[in-house]
Design a protein around this motif. Structure first.
Motif, mmCIF file in Angstrom:
data_model
loop_
_atom_site.group_PDB
_atom_site.id
_atom_site.type_symbol
_atom_site.label_atom_id
_atom_site.label_comp_id
_atom_site.label_asym_id
_atom_site.label_seq_id
_atom_site.Cartn_x
_atom_site.Cartn_y
_atom_site.Cartn_z
ATOM 1 N N ARG A 405 -22.621 11.026 7.404
ATOM 2 C CA ARG A 405 -21.529 10.306 8.062
ATOM 3 C C ARG A 405 -20.299 10.200 7.168
ATOM 4 N N GLY A 406 -20.438 10.543 5.895
ATOM 5 C CA GLY A 406 -19.306 10.503 4.985
ATOM 6 C C GLY A 406 -19.167 9.178 4.273
ATOM 7 N N ALA A 407 -18.356 9.203 3.196
ATOM 8 C CA ALA A 407 -18.222 8.031 2.341
ATOM 9 C C ALA A 407 -16.905 7.290 2.536
ATOM 10 N N GLY A 408 -16.006 7.818 3.335
ATOM 11 C CA GLY A 408 -14.715 7.178 3.549
ATOM 12 C C GLY A 408 -14.401 7.044 5.023
ATOM 13 N N ALA A 409 -13.122 7.109 5.328
ATOM 14 C CA ALA A 409 -12.690 6.992 6.728
ATOM 15 C C ALA A 409 -11.338 7.662 6.866
ATOM 16 N N TRP A 410 -11.120 8.304 8.014
ATOM 17 C CA TRP A 410 -9.813 8.886 8.289
ATOM 18 C C TRP A 410 -9.050 7.967 9.236
ATOM 19 N N GLY A 411 -7.739 7.811 8.988
ATOM 20 C CA GLY A 411 -6.948 6.924 9.832
ATOM 21 C C GLY A 411 -7.305 5.488 9.538
ATOM 22 N N PRO A 412 -7.766 4.727 10.531
ATOM 23 C CA PRO A 412 -8.131 3.330 10.272
ATOM 24 C C PRO A 412 -9.251 3.244 9.240
ATOM 25 N N PRO A 413 -9.112 2.412 8.222
ATOM 26 C CA PRO A 413 -10.202 2.244 7.253
ATOM 27 C C PRO A 413 -11.293 1.345 7.845
ATOM 28 N N VAL A 414 -11.816 1.803 8.970
ATOM 29 C CA VAL A 414 -12.747 0.995 9.763
ATOM 30 C C VAL A 414 -13.875 1.891 10.247
ATOM 31 N N ARG A 415 -15.091 1.362 10.193
ATOM 32 C CA ARG A 415 -16.240 2.054 10.776
ATOM 33 C C ARG A 415 -17.015 1.061 11.631
ATOM 34 N N VAL A 416 -17.351 1.489 12.827
ATOM 35 C CA VAL A 416 -18.123 0.662 13.746
ATOM 36 C C VAL A 416 -19.250 1.515 14.318
ATOM 37 N N GLY A 417 -20.476 1.144 14.046
ATOM 38 C CA GLY A 417 -21.625 1.898 14.543
ATOM 39 C C GLY A 417 -21.893 3.176 13.788
ATOM 40 N N ALA A 418 -21.185 3.416 12.681
ATOM 41 C CA ALA A 418 -21.368 4.633 11.889
ATOM 42 C C ALA A 418 -21.109 4.311 10.421
ATOM 43 N N PRO A 419 -21.994 3.570 9.770
ATOM 44 C CA PRO A 419 -21.749 3.147 8.384
ATOM 45 C C PRO A 419 -21.638 4.327 7.431
ATOM 46 N N SER A 420 -20.786 4.166 6.413
ATOM 47 C CA SER A 420 -20.579 5.241 5.440
ATOM 48 C C SER A 420 -21.816 5.407 4.566
ATOM 49 N N ASP A 421 -21.973 6.615 4.023
ATOM 50 C CA ASP A 421 -23.154 6.861 3.202
ATOM 51 C C ASP A 421 -22.935 7.997 2.224
ATOM 52 N N ILE A 422 -23.740 7.982 1.175
ATOM 53 C CA ILE A 422 -24.039 9.178 0.401
ATOM 54 C C ILE A 422 -25.530 9.406 0.609
ATOM 55 N N THR A 423 -25.969 10.648 0.486
ATOM 56 C CA THR A 423 -27.370 10.956 0.785
ATOM 57 C C THR A 423 -27.988 11.717 -0.379
ATOM 58 N N VAL A 424 -29.128 11.255 -0.820
ATOM 59 C CA VAL A 424 -29.909 11.979 -1.821
ATOM 60 C C VAL A 424 -30.934 12.820 -1.069
ATOM 61 N N VAL A 425 -30.763 14.129 -1.148
ATOM 62 C CA VAL A 425 -31.665 15.081 -0.482
ATOM 63 C C VAL A 425 -32.678 15.565 -1.513
ATOM 64 N N GLU A 426 -33.919 15.208 -1.329
ATOM 65 C CA GLU A 426 -34.974 15.643 -2.233
ATOM 66 C C GLU A 426 -35.676 16.843 -1.642
ATOM 67 N N LEU A 427 -35.659 17.945 -2.382
ATOM 68 C CA LEU A 427 -36.273 19.184 -1.917
ATOM 69 C C LEU A 427 -37.765 19.184 -2.232
ATOM 70 N N ALA A 428 -38.559 19.598 -1.262
ATOM 71 C CA ALA A 428 -40.017 19.648 -1.438
ATOM 72 C C ALA A 428 -40.492 21.083 -1.323
#
Length: 432
Positions: A405-428
């Protein structure tokens, strides 16, 4: 083409004018007295706020000095989000309005017709019986006048009741709409939360089992989100102790001259196998070549339709499709065409729409962003029309796709129903 553009522009402006008129009428016109200070202030705001929004949108692409962009961005972009949620809340209020009016009218009628409470012990009041028709004193038969059988006049709407309903519904809508924007803004300024997923990757050797990629997309440094936001993102990534960092496009909304200092904390990213970067569509609005050079100076490794071998798998990156206008679009043949398909592979591509190319070239896992998860509900419904996956994990044949979903926001610095994230992908590894 020009005629179509003009017609679309006129239609959009007419829609915005209509929405602003509706919001003004429900929040200001119906709730304040003519000539009052509140009405004058509300009317001025109804004209000034949309002008600030237009200014914020236009200034970012028209060479306006960056300090002016920063002044316009906060009120202009926040009003865009506020307008959306005020309108939605007021539309819900349209259903509540008649119910509340009917309830108040019935309660008022019940009070008017309630029986008088006679206290115990009070002297009884003798009520004379209705006179029976009888002979008159002159010997003739007396005839009483006929009772009035005319239907009562319909009740007149109470102006004070209408004003109460307008203020109650408008106040609740303002509280809900502005409260939603406030919470959504806090969610962005607080910084992204960390998610973790495990992906079983075909061809990954046992030695690479558990390899962790911290991916981040759509940081969107600009006139609102600056150096402090970058610092929050870097701190969140470093706290996960990743083996590799992947910055998957849309890092900036502006030039290196304006935003270079805001991006400098990226030099503090820590990962055993380094940090990698691919362009997003917003880099091509902001001087992609200059940004590629700048992130390289900060210690990141740009993957421009290129591939590197890392810890038993291939890491590839392609330019964003927006680069096609500059002859710098994605080139899958260059990035993946001559590789050993028996090896595990991870592809960094900003937009999930290129998943079909990833499938064709036998990619095991594609990491993307771009969608923001919709950012502002119900924007996710629109994002679903343009993207195969809006957020999260899906499979397309033998290729797996994960969209952040991304770590920032474009336009309004607002997120509703889509919280920002970073993701740690662990490979198996299948061999583990």
């Amino acid at each position: 083409m020009v005629v179509v553009f003009v017609l679309v522009a006129v239609a959009v402006l007419a829609l915005l004018a209509g929405v602003h008129r509706y919001v003004w009428r429900r929040l200001i016109g119906d709730t304040t007295a003519r000539g009052s200070l509140a009405r004058r202030v509300g009317t001025v705001a109804a004209f000034v706020l949309p002008l600030l929004t237009v200014g914020a949108l236009v200034s970012s692409r028209s060479g306006v000095p960056f300090p002016v962009q920063q002044v316009l961005a906060w009120p202009g972009y926040l009003w865009l989000a506020a307008l959306l949620y005020l309108t939605l809340a007021l539309l819900v209020g349209e259903a509540v309005r008649p119910l509340l009016s009917r309830f108040l009218a019935r309660r008022a009628a019940a009070r008017q017709t309630a029986p008088v409470d006679v206290s115990v012990g009070a002297p009884a009041v003798q009520v004379p019986a209705a006179a029976e028709p009888g002979p008159a004193t002159d010997g003739s038969t007396r005839t009483d006048p006929a009772p009035d059988t005319e239907a009562p006049a319909p009740p007149v709407a109470d102006p004070s009741r209408r004003l109460f309903v307008a203020r109650a519904v408008g106040g609740a809508a303002a509280l809900a709409g502005l409260g939603t924007v406030g919470l959504g803004t806090y969610g962005v300024l607080r910084g992204p939360r960390t998610k973790r997923i495990t992906v079983r990757l075909a061809g990954l050797p046992r030695s690479a089992h558990g390899f962790r990629i911290a991916m981040v997309s759509d940081i969107h440094l600009g006139p609102i989100l600056g150096r402090a936001h970058t610092r929050r993102v870097v701190d969140a990534i470093n706290a996960t102790s990743p083996d590799l960092v992947a910055v998957v496009g849309d890092l900036v909304d502006g030039s290196v001259a304006d935003l270079g200092p805001a991006a400098e904390p990226l030099a503090g990213l820590e990962a055993r196998h380094g940090s990698y970067f691919v362009t997003g569509n917003h880099e091509y609005f902001s001087g992609a070549a200059e940004w590629v050079d700048h992130v390289r100076e900060l210690g990141l490794h740009p993957l421009e339709n290129a591939r590197v071998e890392i810890a038993g798998f291939d890491l590839a990156g392609v330019n964003d499709v927006a680069g096609e206008s500059e002859g710098q679009g994605p080139d899958f043949a260059r990035a993946l065409g001559d590789r050993d398909r028996g090896r595990a592979s991870v592809l960094l591509a900003h937009q999930p729409v290129v998943i079909d190319d990833a499938v064709e070239y036998g990619v095991g896992l594609q990491l993307s962003g771009h969608t923001h998860g919709g950012q502002l509900w119900p924007g996710n419904l629109v994002a679903e029309l343009a993207n195969p996956t809006v957020a999260g994990y899906e499979r397309y044949g033998d290729t797996q796709l994960y969209v952040s979903r991304g770590a920032g926001a474009w336009g309004p610095p607002v997120r509703v129903g889509a919280p920002s994230d970073i993701t740690v992908v662990e490979l198996a590894s299948p061999q583990a």
